[in-house]
Design a protein around this motif. Structure first.
Motif, PDB file in Angstrom:
ATOM      1  N   PRO A 181       0.843  -1.209   0.000  1.00 54.00           N
ATOM      2  CA  PRO A 181       0.000   0.000   0.000  1.00 54.00           C
ATOM      3  C   PRO A 181       0.876   1.257   0.000  1.00 54.00           C
ATOM      4  CG  PRO A 181       0.037  -1.008   2.185  1.00 54.00           C
ATOM      5  CD  PRO A 181       0.765  -1.939   1.274  1.00 54.00           C
ATOM      6  N   ASP A 182       0.324   2.379  -0.491  1.00 53.61           N
ATOM      7  CA  ASP A 182       1.099   3.632  -0.507  1.00 53.61           C
ATOM      8  C   ASP A 182       1.506   4.024   0.905  1.00 53.61           C
ATOM      9  OD1 ASP A 182       0.803   3.736  -3.217  1.00 53.61           O
ATOM     10  OD2 ASP A 182      -1.052   4.897  -3.145  1.00 53.61           O
ATOM     11  N   LYS A 183       0.593   3.884   1.833  1.00 51.05           N
ATOM     12  CA  LYS A 183       0.870   4.169   3.252  1.00 51.05           C
ATOM     13  C   LYS A 183       0.166   3.096   4.084  1.00 51.05           C
ATOM     14  CE  LYS A 183       3.114   8.182   4.094  1.00 51.05           C
ATOM     15  NZ  LYS A 183       3.988   8.120   2.944  1.00 51.05           N
ATOM     16  N   PRO A 184       0.861   2.483   5.050  1.00 51.15           N
ATOM     17  CA  PRO A 184       0.182   1.467   5.880  1.00 51.15           C
ATOM     18  C   PRO A 184      -0.909   2.110   6.730  1.00 51.15           C
ATOM     19  CG  PRO A 184       2.415   1.884   6.684  1.00 51.15           C
ATOM     20  CD  PRO A 184       2.261   2.686   5.439  1.00 51.15           C
ATOM     21  N   GLN A 185      -2.157   1.721   6.483  1.00 49.96           N
ATOM     22  CA  GLN A 185      -3.290   2.366   7.150  1.00 49.96           C
ATOM     23  C   GLN A 185      -3.314   2.078   8.650  1.00 49.96           C
ATOM     24  OE1 GLN A 185      -6.611   1.014   4.718  1.00 49.96           O
ATOM     25  NE2 GLN A 185      -6.825   3.062   3.906  1.00 49.96           N
ATOM     26  N   GLY A 186      -3.514   3.141   9.427  1.00 50.44           N
ATOM     27  CA  GLY A 186      -3.588   3.015  10.882  1.00 50.44           C
ATOM     28  C   GLY A 186      -2.240   2.880  11.559  1.00 50.44           C
ATOM     29  N   LEU A 187      -1.149   2.884  10.761  1.00 51.37           N
ATOM     30  CA  LEU A 187       0.196   2.715  11.334  1.00 51.37           C
ATOM     31  C   LEU A 187       1.095   3.902  10.975  1.00 51.37           C
ATOM     32  CD1 LEU A 187       0.736  -1.038  10.328  1.00 51.37           C
ATOM     33  CD2 LEU A 187       0.004  -0.194  12.553  1.00 51.37           C
ATOM     34  N   GLU A 188       0.487   5.076  10.773  1.00 53.72           N
ATOM     35  CA  GLU A 188       1.245   6.243  10.307  1.00 53.72           C
ATOM     36  C   GLU A 188       2.347   6.633  11.292  1.00 53.72           C
ATOM     37  OE1 GLU A 188      -2.026   6.015  10.306  1.00 53.72           O
ATOM     38  OE2 GLU A 188      -2.648   6.225   8.216  1.00 53.72           O
ATOM     39  N   ALA A 189       2.030   6.630  12.602  1.00 56.37           N
ATOM     40  CA  ALA A 189       3.012   7.032  13.624  1.00 56.37           C
ATOM     41  C   ALA A 189       4.182   6.044  13.659  1.00 56.37           C
ATOM     42  CB  ALA A 189       2.339   7.108  14.994  1.00 56.37           C
ATOM     43  N   GLY A 230       4.080  -7.341  17.703  1.00 54.19           N
ATOM     44  CA  GLY A 230       2.635  -7.351  17.422  1.00 54.19           C
ATOM     45  C   GLY A 230       2.170  -8.742  17.074  1.00 54.19           C
ATOM     46  N   PRO A 231       0.860  -9.022  17.173  1.00 49.88           N
ATOM     47  CA  PRO A 231       0.356 -10.368  16.850  1.00 49.88           C
ATOM     48  C   PRO A 231       0.541 -10.703  15.378  1.00 49.88           C
ATOM     49  CG  PRO A 231      -1.457  -8.821  17.198  1.00 49.88           C
ATOM     50  CD  PRO A 231      -0.204  -8.095  17.562  1.00 49.88           C
ATOM     51  N   ARG A 232       0.454 -11.984  15.059  1.00 47.47           N
ATOM     52  CA  ARG A 232       0.613 -12.423  13.661  1.00 47.47           C
ATOM     53  C   ARG A 232      -0.465 -11.780  12.797  1.00 47.47           C
ATOM     54  NH1 ARG A 232       4.696 -15.622  13.463  1.00 47.47           N
ATOM     55  NH2 ARG A 232       5.163 -17.106  15.114  1.00 47.47           N
ATOM     56  N   GLY A 233      -0.049 -11.297  11.625  1.00 42.60           N
ATOM     57  CA  GLY A 233      -1.003 -10.685  10.696  1.00 42.60           C
ATOM     58  C   GLY A 233      -1.322  -9.239  11.012  1.00 42.60           C
ATOM     59  N   ALA A 234      -0.607  -8.639  12.001  1.00 36.64           N
ATOM     60  CA  ALA A 234      -0.897  -7.238  12.366  1.00 36.64           C
ATOM     61  C   ALA A 234      -0.287  -6.250  11.372  1.00 36.64           C
ATOM     62  CB  ALA A 234      -0.374  -6.950  13.772  1.00 36.64           C
ATOM     63  N   GLY A 235       0.677  -6.717  10.557  1.00 35.55           N
ATOM     64  CA  GLY A 235       1.286  -5.851   9.547  1.00 35.55           C
ATOM     65  C   GLY A 235       2.723  -5.466   9.853  1.00 35.55           C
ATOM     66  N   LYS A 236       3.443  -6.284  10.649  1.00 34.20           N
ATOM     67  CA  LYS A 236       4.832  -5.968  11.031  1.00 34.20           C
ATOM     68  C   LYS A 236       5.751  -5.975   9.809  1.00 34.20           C
ATOM     69  CE  LYS A 236       5.062  -9.405  13.985  1.00 34.20           C
ATOM     70  NZ  LYS A 236       3.683  -9.954  13.908  1.00 34.20           N
ATOM     71  N   THR A 237       5.690  -7.062   9.033  1.00 35.99           N
ATOM     72  CA  THR A 237       6.550  -7.181   7.846  1.00 35.99           C
ATOM     73  C   THR A 237       6.148  -6.158   6.796  1.00 35.99           C
ATOM     74  OG1 THR A 237       6.744  -9.537   8.331  1.00 35.99           O
ATOM     75  CG2 THR A 237       7.428  -8.828   6.140  1.00 35.99           C
ATOM     76  N   MET A 238       4.849  -5.948   6.636  1.00 38.57           N
ATOM     77  CA  MET A 238       4.365  -4.961   5.664  1.00 38.57           C
ATOM     78  C   MET A 238       4.861  -3.554   6.030  1.00 38.57           C
ATOM     79  SD  MET A 238       1.712  -2.496   5.292  1.00 38.57           S
ATOM     80  CE  MET A 238       0.407  -2.955   6.412  1.00 38.57           C
ATOM     81  N   LEU A 239       4.837  -3.224   7.322  1.00 39.28           N
ATOM     82  CA  LEU A 239       5.326  -1.924   7.794  1.00 39.28           C
ATOM     83  C   LEU A 239       6.799  -1.755   7.430  1.00 39.28           C
ATOM     84  CD1 LEU A 239       5.077   0.692   9.592  1.00 39.28           C
ATOM     85  CD2 LEU A 239       5.766  -0.739  11.508  1.00 39.28           C
ATOM     86  N   LEU A 265       2.540  -2.906  17.464  1.00 36.89           N
ATOM     87  CA  LEU A 265       1.427  -2.889  16.502  1.00 36.89           C
ATOM     88  C   LEU A 265       0.272  -3.657  17.136  1.00 36.89           C
ATOM     89  CD1 LEU A 265       3.802  -2.106  14.617  1.00 36.89           C
ATOM     90  CD2 LEU A 265       2.738  -3.460  12.860  1.00 36.89           C
ATOM     91  N   LEU A 266      -0.502  -2.986  17.947  1.00 36.90           N
ATOM     92  CA  LEU A 266      -1.628  -3.630  18.618  1.00 36.90           C
ATOM     93  C   LEU A 266      -2.921  -3.133  17.978  1.00 36.90           C
ATOM     94  CD1 LEU A 266      -0.285  -3.290  22.259  1.00 36.90           C
ATOM     95  CD2 LEU A 266      -0.179  -5.293  20.787  1.00 36.90           C
ATOM     96  N   SER A 267      -3.672  -4.038  17.420  1.00 40.12           N
ATOM     97  CA  SER A 267      -4.847  -3.661  16.624  1.00 40.12           C
ATOM     98  C   SER A 267      -5.941  -3.029  17.486  1.00 40.12           C
ATOM     99  CB  SER A 267      -5.402  -4.894  15.909  1.00 40.12           C
ATOM    100  OG  SER A 267      -6.547  -4.549  15.184  1.00 40.12           O
TER     101      SER A 267
END
Length: 434
Positions: free
Chosen positions: A34-42, A67-76, A217-219
């Motif tokens: 994604p252009d910017k990871p949503q909800g993870l701007e900070a 963060g939990p699995r699938g929270a977006g750590k690698t994507m971030l 990264l806590l959802s």
């Protein structure tokens, strides 16, 4: 909401569907960031600044992404690296080493992988080093520029970071954090883990060299946001060639997300996991049903996809068993009911099976003892039964106590769906479960 660019192109329906599938598959299979990871701007800003200080200014750092699995750590991390590599200087200078705790199971393997990824196999050659620290220092020294004035920055990414803490003496972690603390070379160590207590796993000497920076990264996702994400994931981009088709598609997705039965299915998924991967898998099932003849996703598709996603793996496994293995499971269930969940052994199961055979005049189910033993062992390999005590290896196999890992509903469902299940076996099962 951005306005769609109006284009006059009208593509054939088949071509439109092909393009829809290509675009959405690329999005759902994580082939496109994604252009910017949503909800993870900070978190994105924090990590980017941290790595920029290493890559551009030569400052060493260490950080953990938790963060939990699938929270977006690698994507971030991938998004940050993509943005970082847009700078020409970083492109030419920054070296990356990616290690995974599942693959690099000890420090020797990890060191070989570091050498390979830094393309220093020829430099190391047949040299023998006294310690891990000497070897790592040699590798970093070899990366220095021709004038020896400065070294190229190196980024170490340790995926499944907690597994590296189980290595002997935590030598790899100690040396990487030690280098990142000293002025030997500009090094950034990024650990990725899903364990919140990861710092408790570190030895005192390792912990003292870690910067204690953590990015969590806590959802905090709510269901309306989750629903909006589903709609966004299935919507077409503004530059889709056929604007008329795109508007119709987006309108159908909006209607789909407002459907009550769809909302119930998505609520169930949201309650079991806020993981985007499981959402993407669900949507991929739906997308696979779209064709030129059926150019939209219907509520029924989502219901079917949900049924497949929530399918019981163990109950499905029962459909592939032989009649003998199924009979043994029915016998085990009968024993479970009679003895109120007490463990059983092969001899008890065989006796229970013999009782069933005595009611039959035909010899269709007369199997020799070795065949029954083999079927019993196969059920153990499939983990449908398991030993009560792992230290009972000395006990004869037919007397080893076991427990059944299936419940009543799983066995009954399997019997209903079992292809050509003999009527007498079904009747015996019904009498056993009655």
């Amino acid at each position: 909401m951005s306005k769609r660019k109006m284009t006059d192109a009208h593509l054939p329906a088949g071509e439109c569907i092909t393009q829809v599938q290509e675009i959405l598959r690329e999005r759902l299979c994580h082939q496109r960031l994604p252009d910017k990871p949503q909800g993870l701007e900070a978190q994105h800003k924090h990590l980017l600044e941290l790595l920029k200080r290493t890559a551009v200014h030569g400052e060493s750092n260490s950080v953990l992404i938790v963060g939990p699995r699938g929270a977006g750590k690698t994507m971030l991390l991938k998004c940050v690296l993509r943005d970082l590599l847009e700078e020409r200087q970083v492109q030419t200078d920054l070296l990356q080493v990616h290690l995974n705790g599942l693959l690099q199971t000890d420090d020797r393997i990890a060191l070989k992988e570091i050498t390979r990824q830094l393309h220093l196999e020829n430099v190391v050659g047949d040299k023998v080093f006294g310690s891990f620290a000497e070897n790592l220092a040699f590798l970093l020294e070899a990366l220095k520029r021709g004038d020896r004035s400065s070294s190229r920055p190196v980024l170490f990414v340790l995926d499944e970071f907690d597994l590296f803490a189980h290595h002997k003496n935590q030598t790899l972690l100690y040396n990487l954090f030690d280098v990142s603390q000293s002025a030997q070379a500009p090094v950034a160590v990024v650990g990725i883990t899903c364990r919140l207590d990861v710092l408790e796993l570190l030895e005192k000497r390792v912990k003292s060299r870690f910067s204690h920076r953590q990015i969590h990264l806590l959802s905090s996702l709510t269901f309306p946001q989750y629903l909006e994400q589903v709609r966004a994931q299935l919507s077409l981009p503004d530059d889709f060639p056929d604007s008329t088709f795109a508007q119709e598609w987006d309108a159908s997705i909006k209607t789909l997300c407002e459907d009550k039965s769809v909302e119930e299915v998505l609520q169930r998924h949201f309650s079991s996991s806020k993981d985007f991967r499981s959402m993407h898998m669900l949507l991929m099932w739906c997308l696979s049903r779209v064709s030129a003849a059926k150019p939209a996703i219907k509520p029924a598709d989502l219901l079917e996809a949900s049924r497949l996603c929530f399918g019981d793996a163990k109950a499905n496994m029962l459909h592939g068993l032989s009649i003998l293995e199924l009979c043994l499971i029915i016998a085990m269930k009968h024993l479970n009911d009679v003895y109120e969940g007490e463990p059983f052994n092969l001899q008890m199961v065989h006796n229970e099976f013999k009782k069933f055979l005595q009611r039959k005049s035909n010899s269709m189910y007369n199997f020799d003892q070795p065949v029954i033993m083999k079927a019993f062992e196969h059920l153990q390999q499939l983990e449908l039964i398991r030993p009560v005590d792992s230290s009972s290896a000395k006990i004869q196999r037919e007397y080893q106590l076991m427990r059944l890992m299936l419940d009543h509903s799983q066995i009954m469902e399997a019997l209903q769906k079992y292809p050509q299940c003999p009527t007498d076996v079904k009747q015996w099962a019904m009498s056993a479960f009655g």
